[in-house]
Design a protein around this motif. Structure first.
Motif, PDB file in Angstrom:
ATOM      1  N   ARG A  18     -88.393  46.286  12.953  1.00 52.20           N
ATOM      2  CA  ARG A  18     -87.693  46.624  11.707  1.00 52.20           C
ATOM      3  C   ARG A  18     -87.811  48.110  11.395  1.00 52.20           C
ATOM      4  NH1 ARG A  18     -88.448  44.810   6.686  1.00 52.20           N
ATOM      5  NH2 ARG A  18     -90.636  44.207   6.900  1.00 52.20           N
ATOM      6  N   ILE A  19     -88.979  48.677  11.652  1.00 50.73           N
ATOM      7  CA  ILE A  19     -89.143  50.118  11.441  1.00 50.73           C
ATOM      8  C   ILE A  19     -88.184  50.894  12.338  1.00 50.73           C
ATOM      9  CG2 ILE A  19     -90.754  52.056  11.653  1.00 50.73           C
ATOM     10  CD1 ILE A  19     -93.018  50.062  11.076  1.00 50.73           C
ATOM     11  N   TYR A  20     -88.055  50.439  13.573  1.00 50.11           N
ATOM     12  CA  TYR A  20     -87.180  51.102  14.532  1.00 50.11           C
ATOM     13  C   TYR A  20     -85.711  50.981  14.121  1.00 50.11           C
ATOM     14  CZ  TYR A  20     -85.007  52.158  19.051  1.00 50.11           C
ATOM     15  OH  TYR A  20     -84.235  52.691  20.049  1.00 50.11           O
ATOM     16  N   MET A  56     -92.213  39.751  22.246  1.00 50.33           N
ATOM     17  CA  MET A  56     -92.374  41.137  22.680  1.00 50.33           C
ATOM     18  C   MET A  56     -91.398  42.021  21.919  1.00 50.33           C
ATOM     19  SD  MET A  56     -93.945  43.324  24.670  1.00 50.33           S
ATOM     20  CE  MET A  56     -94.708  42.341  25.959  1.00 50.33           C
ATOM     21  N   SER A  57     -91.878  43.135  21.404  1.00 48.72           N
ATOM     22  CA  SER A  57     -91.049  44.051  20.630  1.00 48.72           C
ATOM     23  C   SER A  57     -90.110  44.840  21.533  1.00 48.72           C
ATOM     24  CB  SER A  57     -91.959  45.016  19.858  1.00 48.72           C
ATOM     25  OG  SER A  57     -91.242  46.121  19.377  1.00 48.72           O
ATOM     26  N   ALA A 109     -94.622  52.126   8.468  1.00 43.80           N
ATOM     27  CA  ALA A 109     -93.523  51.462   7.761  1.00 43.80           C
ATOM     28  C   ALA A 109     -93.269  52.127   6.415  1.00 43.80           C
ATOM     29  CB  ALA A 109     -93.840  49.982   7.569  1.00 43.80           C
ATOM     30  N   ALA A 110     -94.343  52.549   5.751  1.00 44.47           N
ATOM     31  CA  ALA A 110     -94.194  53.189   4.441  1.00 44.47           C
ATOM     32  C   ALA A 110     -93.375  54.469   4.539  1.00 44.47           C
ATOM     33  CB  ALA A 110     -95.561  53.487   3.849  1.00 44.47           C
ATOM     34  N   LEU A 111     -93.451  55.159   5.674  1.00 40.53           N
ATOM     35  CA  LEU A 111     -92.663  56.378   5.857  1.00 40.53           C
ATOM     36  C   LEU A 111     -91.168  56.088   5.868  1.00 40.53           C
ATOM     37  CD1 LEU A 111     -94.781  58.152   8.639  1.00 40.53           C
ATOM     38  CD2 LEU A 111     -94.740  58.676   6.186  1.00 40.53           C
TER      39      LEU A 111
END
Length: 381
Positions: A204-206, A1-2, A89-91
């Motif tokens: 990872r984005i967070y 769970m994220s 993610a690209a952002l």
């Protein structure tokens, strides 16, 4: 769970409307407009043609509402998945980690010393007898007067299926090698990973803003440690003294990392573009604190017809508890959670003798030992 899906609230772009609510709203709007135009009330029966028309329209309208709700949610980190998440993610300048092949170190040996070198060509394949193969990464040779040589090797397939072959398991040479008598892997295979799942990428984005400077904050060290290998599941960063940084890592399922993996993480974190010049970084595996599970549980008389199902659920509850207990470095050994899962499985009561509540420091991880789950029988409610 994220951590993102756990810690942020749910939202709805259609106020959680149901198809029944949409249908009722359409009928109410129709009746209201009819009275406004005619001055008369109207009631639509279940078989009224106008009601059936509105029902058909409702299904199309509600489907469009669902598309709108889905499209809106795909713009948010909590809900985005697949290609939508890749675009978020690209952002942040990152991308989904691709599947990786497991690695190991192979040792080739001969029985007799020769006055010439024995060649081990790059790509020489080794297996344990199944359909999974490891190939040497580079050319190696047993030098004249020596009996063995070690060389790194990589699995020919990507994914986690190449992990956890213990030393000695890879012992069959597929290619024909003159003079070579034996081969074996000297370290447990490691580093194989499936393509990164949505929860991992979402976290990872967070976390990536922590990396916008060098790895000074603990969050940045955690991010870069996990970035170095996809098998790393938890990281704890400590500073025992100014300029000293100790990073503890574990792998999926609470497994302790092999020395080769620790070296890989160390090389990554000590990159001059990541590590501040004033930091001395050490990578370690946490200390182990083993706990045993020993308890007796009982089932209520009113649930005796489901006794078999409950017993199976209790066994599953133990697995869930062990997974939870070992997934985080420094997580206290907590029998209360074990009791909770056993009760949720359907037990009437449980008498836990072990484990006992134990506080762990942030450099220690709990590891499951023996399991003794005794069924005490049926009791009156």
């Amino acid at each position: 769970m994220s951590i993102v899906t756990e810690n942020f609230p749910d939202i709805s772009f259609i106020d959680d409307a149901t198809v029944e609510e949409t249908m009722n709203q359409m009928i109410a709007d129709y009746q209201e407009k009819y009275k406004e135009l005619t001055g008369k009330d109207i009631s639509l029966g279940q078989a009224d043609p106008y009601r059936l028309i509105m029902y058909a329209c409702t299904m199309q309208i509600y489907q469009a509402m669902q598309y709108a709700d889905y499209a809106g949610k795909m713009s948010f980190l909590k809900y985005a998945s697949g290609d939508y998440l890749d675009n978020l993610a690209a952002l942040r300048g990152i991308s989904r980690r691709q599947a990786a092949a497991a690695s190991t170190v192979l040792q080739f040996s001969i029985e007799t010393e020769y006055p010439f070198a024995v060649a081990i060509l790059a790509g020489c394949r080794v297996t344990n007898g199944n359909d999974l193969f490891f190939a040497t990464d580079e050319y190696a040779e047993i030098k004249a007067g020596e009996k063995q040589v070690t060389v790194s090797a990589t699995c020919t397939q990507t994914g986690v299926q190449g992990n956890d072959f213990a030393p000695g398991e890879l012992n069959v040479v597929v290619n024909t090698l003159p003079y070579v008598v034996t081969v074996t892997n000297t370290v447990t295979t490691y580093g194989g990973a499936d393509i990164e799942d949505d929860d991992s990428l979402r976290d990872r984005i967070y976390s990536v803003p922590d990396t916008y400077s060098t790895a000074g904050p603990d969050g940045a060290y955690e991010y870069f440690a996990k970035e170095s290998d996809t098998s790393i599941s938890d990281v704890v960063v400590q500073t025992p003294s100014p300029g000293e940084v100790v990073v503890y890592v574990i792998c999926d399922g609470g497994k302790l990392p092999e020395e080769a993996l620790l070296q890989k993480v160390s090389e990554h974190l000590n990159d001059r573009k990541i590590r501040p010049l004033t930091d001395h970084v050490t990578i370690r595996a946490p200390e182990k604190k083993e706990y045993d599970i020993d308890f007796t549980y009982y089932i209520a008389n009113s649930q005796k017809t489901a006794a078999g199902t409950i017993q199976a659920a209790v066994n599953t509850a133990i697995e869930v508890y062990n997974s939870w207990q070992t997934e985080k470095i420094g997580r206290d050994i907590n029998p209360s959670y074990l009791i909770q899962k056993i009760m949720e499985a359907g037990a009437k009561r449980v008498d836990v003798r072990s484990p006992v509540y134990t506080v762990l420091n942030n450099s220690t991880i709990a590891m499951a030992g023996t399991v003794n789950a005794m069924y005490g029988g049926i009791e009156d409610d």
